[in-house]
Design an enzyme around this catalytic site. Structure first.
Site, PDB file in Angstrom:
ATOM      1  N   GLY A 105       0.820  -1.310  -0.024  1.00 56.00           N
ATOM      2  CA  GLY A 105      -0.075  -0.094   0.084  1.00 56.00           C
ATOM      3  C   GLY A 105       0.800   1.285   0.023  1.00 56.00           C
ATOM      4  CB  ALA A 106       1.613   3.611   1.847  1.00 54.07           C
ATOM      5  CG  MET A 107       8.229   2.852   1.942  1.00 55.74           C
ATOM      6  SD  MET A 107       8.688   1.660   3.386  1.00 55.74           S
ATOM      7  CE  MET A 107       9.843   2.682   4.326  1.00 55.74           C
ATOM      8  CD  GLU A 108       7.446   2.737   7.193  1.00 57.37           C
ATOM      9  OE1 GLU A 108       6.835   2.432   6.495  1.00 57.37           O
ATOM     10  OE2 GLU A 108       8.184   2.116   7.919  1.00 57.37           O
ATOM     11  CG  ASN A 109      10.095   6.465   1.644  1.00 55.02           C
ATOM     12  OD1 ASN A 109      10.820   5.408   1.839  1.00 55.02           O
ATOM     13  ND2 ASN A 109       9.060   6.663   1.008  1.00 55.02           N
TER      14      ASN A 109
ATOM     15  CG  HIS B  20       0.066   1.963   8.895  1.00 55.45           C
ATOM     16  ND1 HIS B  20       0.008   0.521   9.722  1.00 55.45           N
ATOM     17  CD2 HIS B  20       1.426   1.668   8.607  1.00 55.45           C
ATOM     18  CE1 HIS B  20       0.935  -0.324   9.671  1.00 55.45           C
ATOM     19  NE2 HIS B  20       1.811   0.574   8.660  1.00 55.45           N
ATOM     20  CD  GLU B  21       2.477   3.769   5.343  1.00 56.37           C
ATOM     21  OE1 GLU B  21       3.761   3.917   5.568  1.00 56.37           O
ATOM     22  OE2 GLU B  21       2.044   2.758   5.165  1.00 56.37           O
TER      23      GLU B  21
ATOM     24  CG  HIS C  65       5.414   3.371  10.164  1.00 49.35           C
ATOM     25  ND1 HIS C  65       6.043   2.251  10.997  1.00 49.35           N
ATOM     26  CD2 HIS C  65       4.669   2.679   9.233  1.00 49.35           C
ATOM     27  CE1 HIS C  65       5.305   1.290  10.530  1.00 49.35           C
ATOM     28  NE2 HIS C  65       4.685   1.149   9.592  1.00 49.35           N
TER      29      HIS C  65
ATOM     30  CD  GLU D 266       5.148  -2.063   9.416  1.00 51.89           C
ATOM     31  OE1 GLU D 266       3.992  -1.558   9.494  1.00 51.89           O
ATOM     32  OE2 GLU D 266       6.096  -1.491   8.596  1.00 51.89           O
TER      33      GLU D 266
END
Ligand SMILES: [Zn+2]
Length: 890
Positions: free
Chosen positions: A298-302, A334-335, A338, A357
């Site tokens: 879905g996504a990535m929390e950079n 959620h992201e 993080h 997570e």
């Protein structure tokens, strides 16, 4: 990431066999290695301090040239500096003091070695390295995507995905380990007219004599390598200011407004977390960047620049369902979580991935519940909770905290256990110690480890300090050992206005290994229905213990399903609950149904008990009950494939679901809940999948008629109707759906049509869809999803196809999918005779990298077979006994 899993779990294809969902959910980031190789830590004689990386993509975006200045510290004298690198061509490397390094590579171990004539004494150094790297179409490292803008012009965009394991090293020679944090400074040279976004704001922008732009970004905070990010392209942007933080959403041109909903969700989350964690978001900006298309997660929390696939960030009012909106909101929450839990405080090693997570998943539900209470997010979470419990009752489960030794283990850690069991265990512990004590512990933990790393035990220490209860022992029971506790209600007796309930703790497991006894300290809650008096008690072991309750009447254990365990009732207690089913709150009704189905499937109880409850679900029930029923009936429908009684089951399912559809109608109503809209869509899809001709015809009528009368499809129903049409499609209709996909200039819309076409039930047309995945008609990041979708209805056919065309298909898949696609596809099948062929294929074509997914597929298929043989006859009997109900009313 989300969900990867996280969003994956929520976005997964509905009513896949539960265990098959698990195979999907193990599909991690799609970012790691296709390798069963050992996952090694770098030598501990050096550590990174600061990177300055200057990169320039080639004209055709197939590669980049770069210079990196690596500042590091020598902790033990060494003549060899070892860093990670992968697919990089390293040229000259020289220390600032003039010493030239001899460069050698160890590609199998993803390493580059810089060797010097003499050992470097303790101290700080700067190593300047020139190198080139690759830009591909796969979502790993630096990658490109072709994008068609609304005015029909094509352009290329570049993105990075450097998470999580073994991927940042595709961008630079790097100390690629979560605990080796450093400051990153990025410089990009990009073509005129394009823009770039990265973790931090642009510090300096110049136009070079060549006309190209040179962008220098501000230094990042000290962070892990997997959080580095940049994107290059033409963007639309919407933004807002929240206190000291600039929030922005970047989209492809023409879609900026679709980012408003996510922008608000981001603002809500940052506001809540600033307060919750007691530390303000530490960067000057937080951007969200939409990738045009979809992929395996879905996504990535950079940090400061979160990457999302479009469906998880953008809301197009014409296409978005209520589930899409909820998903966007929850994934954003959620992201953003993080940014603290994961980015500010990072797990020390992949063993503790759940710290990132599980917490982000839990925090997201908390934030969503705060701002969108009408969504009843904890009830909706039950779907993912079930998924985790199903995996946790199987031989291929693992403890939340477990040693990660190989790349495959690391990849598979991004699964339901890490995300959803993690989430549920945290929820249970918070309920046990109380919200305030729990927050105190979290604040202390984040403060203590900010800009550093932590392990699970660090958190338990804080919890133990903040709480008057011995909570660490409970927390350890649920995190260092795998499995699902079972609370058995042995009896309940009423004397003098008080009820005494005898309970004991066992284990819920679906195979021999998962049935071996284990002990947990389980914080159990119980109440007499209708009294509002809650009893709490920690129950451990097989010896009976007693819980005393105020009042008399039916007893419900595990209120609100806030505890991570299943409950089985003795016959008398269950009969009372069944009789009073309508009086229970929706969450508890849902709990009884979920436990009922799973206990029956596992042979702990019998199916008729569950089916009698299912029969009691009224047409106007809380939508979450319909979500449960669509899932359960969909799973049963798959298990019944090829059995003589299949049509009998379908008659019941169609009858039950049609009642709900009559109540819900085909069009959204003013003032109805978002969850009702979601339930409507799922009921329609399942009815179409059960070949309910009335539903299939009505879907087609609305689909075709909407061209001239858009009111025939309300926004929330668009996808369900297209999916229903796709399932029932004949060749002509399929042509129509595919033509719409090809014609659409909106990648999200085009994807909806393609995925609907992938649901086609006609086997000849399904083969045509498989052929399509080998062509450019399907964008590479969507290929894995499409193959999995086709396999839902045609496991054997898809398996034959995938294995016979593997050489052509494999290059179109991300590495993890490449090594697991055959296992995932076969796992949908209830035909165990496929197993030997699967084993042979994995042995010949995949090797060790597919071992764990093969185990999962084997376990899944064997269990499905067992349920078919041993459990379904109970369902057959019940169906025969009750058939008059639906025969009369049809
Ligand atoms: Zn995450």
């Amino acid at each position: 990431m989300t969900q990867h899993l996280f969003s994956r779990a929520r976005a997964r294809t509905r009513w896949c066999l539960v265990s098959v969902c698990l195979l999907f959910s193990g599909l991690a980031q799609a970012a790691g290695l296709a390798s069963g190789d050992g996952l090694e830590r770098l030598p501990d004689d050096t550590r990174p301090l600061h990177y300055l990386i200057s990169a320039q993509p080639n004209k055709d975006n197939t590669g980049f040239t770069a210079k990196a200045s690596l500042r590091f510290e020598v902790l033990k004298p060494t003549a060899q500096v070892v860093v990670n690198s992968r697919d990089l061509k390293i040229g000259k490397a020289q220390l600032k003091n003039g010493a030239v390094a001899k460069v050698s590579g160890d590609p199998a171990r993803h390493r580059t070695l810089f060797s010097f004539d003499k050992p470097l004494p303790l101290g700080q150094y700067e190593l300047n390295v020139e190198y080139t790297g690759l830009i591909t179409e796969n979502i790993e490292g630096v990658f490109r995507v072709d994008q068609q803008s609304p005015d029909g012009k094509r352009q290329q965009m570049l993105f990075t995905h450097l998470c999580c394991i073994g991927t940042a090293r595709k961008f630079a020679p790097i100390w690629d380990q979560p605990d080796l944090k450093a400051v990153f400074e990025l410089e990009l040279i990009i073509p005129a007219g394009l823009d770039a976004v990265a973790n931090t704001p642009v510090a300096k922008r110049e136009t070079l004599p060549t006309g190209e732009s040179k962008l220098r970004f501000e230094p990042s905070p000290r962070m892990s390598s997997y959080l580095l990010f940049f994107a290059v392209g033409k963007f639309d942007k919407v933004e807002t200011q929240l206190g000291a933080t600039k929030l922005g959403v970047y989209t492809q041109p023409g879609k900026g407004e679709q980012g408003r909903f996510a922008l608000q969700a981001t603002a809500d989350s940052v506001k809540l977390y600033n307060d919750y964690f007691g530390i303000d978001y530490p960067l000057p900006k937080l951007d969200s960047i939409a990738f045009p298309g979809a992929g395996g997660f879905g996504a990535m929390e950079n940090w400061g620049a979160i990457f999302y696939f479009e469906p998880y960030l953008l809301v197009n009012p014409q296409l978005a369902t209520q589930r899409d909106r909820q998903q966007v909101y929850v994934v954003v929450a959620h992201e953003v979580a993080h940014q603290w839990f994961g980015n500010l405080v990072t797990m020390k090693w992949w063993d503790d991935l759940w710290l990132n997570e599980g917490f982000a998943t839990w925090m997201a539900s908390k934030a969503t519940d705060r701002y969108k209470p009408e969504w009843n997010v904890w009830r909706m979470d039950a779907e993912s909770r079930e998924q985790a419990m199903s995996q946790d009752a199987r031989d291929f489960t693992h403890p939340i905290v477990r040693p990660v030794r190989t790349y495959e283990e690391a990849e598979l850690s991004f699964d339901s256990i890490t995300y959803e069991k993690g989430n549920q265990v945290i929820r249970m512990i918070e309920a046990y110690v109380g919200e305030d004590a729990f927050r105190t512990a979290i604040r202390a933990h984040v403060k203590k480890h900010a800009y550093g790393n932590a392990v699970t035990e660090d958190l338990w220490k804080e919890l133990e300090m903040a709480s008057p209860f011995p909570v660490a022992a409970i927390a350890r029971d649920f995190t260092v050992q795998e499995g699902v506790p079972l609370i058995d209600v042995i009896s309940s007796k009423c004397v003098g206005g008080k009820t005494t309930v005898a309970v004991r703790q066992g284990r819920f497991g679906l195979d021999a290994k998962s049935k071996q006894p284990k002990e947990w300290r389980v914080p159990v809650t119980a109440t007499v229905v209708g009294t509002n008096k809650i009893a709490r008690q920690v129950v451990r072991g097989a010896a009976p213990s007693e819980i005393s309750l105020e009042g008399c009447g039916p007893v419900k254990v595990n209120l609100g399903e806030a505890g991570y365990y299943r409950t089985r009732y003795d016959a008398a207690s269950f009969a009372q609950l069944e009789k009073n089913f309508a009086r229970l709150p929706a969450q508890d009704q849902l709990g009884l149904l979920n436990d009922g189905y799973n206990l029956a499937e596992g042979g702990f109880t019998e199916f008729p008990g569950y089916l009698n409850l299912a029969l009691k679900v009224p047409a106007n029930a809380d939508p979450v009950l319909w979500l449960h029923l669509t899932r359960a009936l969909g799973t049963l429908d798959k298990l019944y494939r090829g059995r003589a009684e299949h049509e009998q089951l379908r008659a019941f399912a169609r009858w039950k679901l049609s009642g709900a559809l009559r109540e819900l109608g085909w069009v959204e109503r003013d003032g109805e809940s978002a969850n009702a809209s979601i339930a409507r869509a799922e009921v329609v899809e399942l009815l179409a999948s059960l070949r309910d001709s009335a539903t299939q015809k009505e879907a087609l009528r609305r689909f075709q008629g909407a061209t001239t009368d858009p009111a025939l499809i309300s926004g929330g129903m668009h996808q369900a109707i297209v999916n229903a049409v796709g399932m029932a499609a004949d060749a002509k209709t399929l042509d129509d759906v595919l033509a719409r996909a090809a014609k659409s200039t909106d990648s999200a819309q085009s994807q909806i049509y393609l995925m609907a076409a992938a649901r086609v039930q006609d086997p000849v047309l399904a083969t045509r869809m498989l052929d399509l995945t080998l062509t450019d008609a399907v964008p590479a990041p969507l290929v894995g999803n499409m193959v999995r979708e086709i396999a839902q209805s045609h496991p054997a056919l898809t398996f034959d196809y995938v294995t016979s065309k593997y050489e052509t298909l494999a290059p179109r898949l991300e590495s993890f999918t490449r090594t697991s696609v055959a296992q995932q596809v076969a796992g949908n099948s209830v035909d165990v005779t496929l197993l030997p062929r699967l084993e042979k294929f994995v042995a010949e074509k995949v090797g060790d990298a597919g071992r764990e997914t093969l185990n999962r597929a084997r376990s899944t298929m064997t269990f499905s077979d067992e349920v078919r043989r041993e459990r379904l006859p109970e369902v057959d009997g019940w169906l025969r006994e009750h058939a008059s109900a639906w025969k009369v009313q049809q």
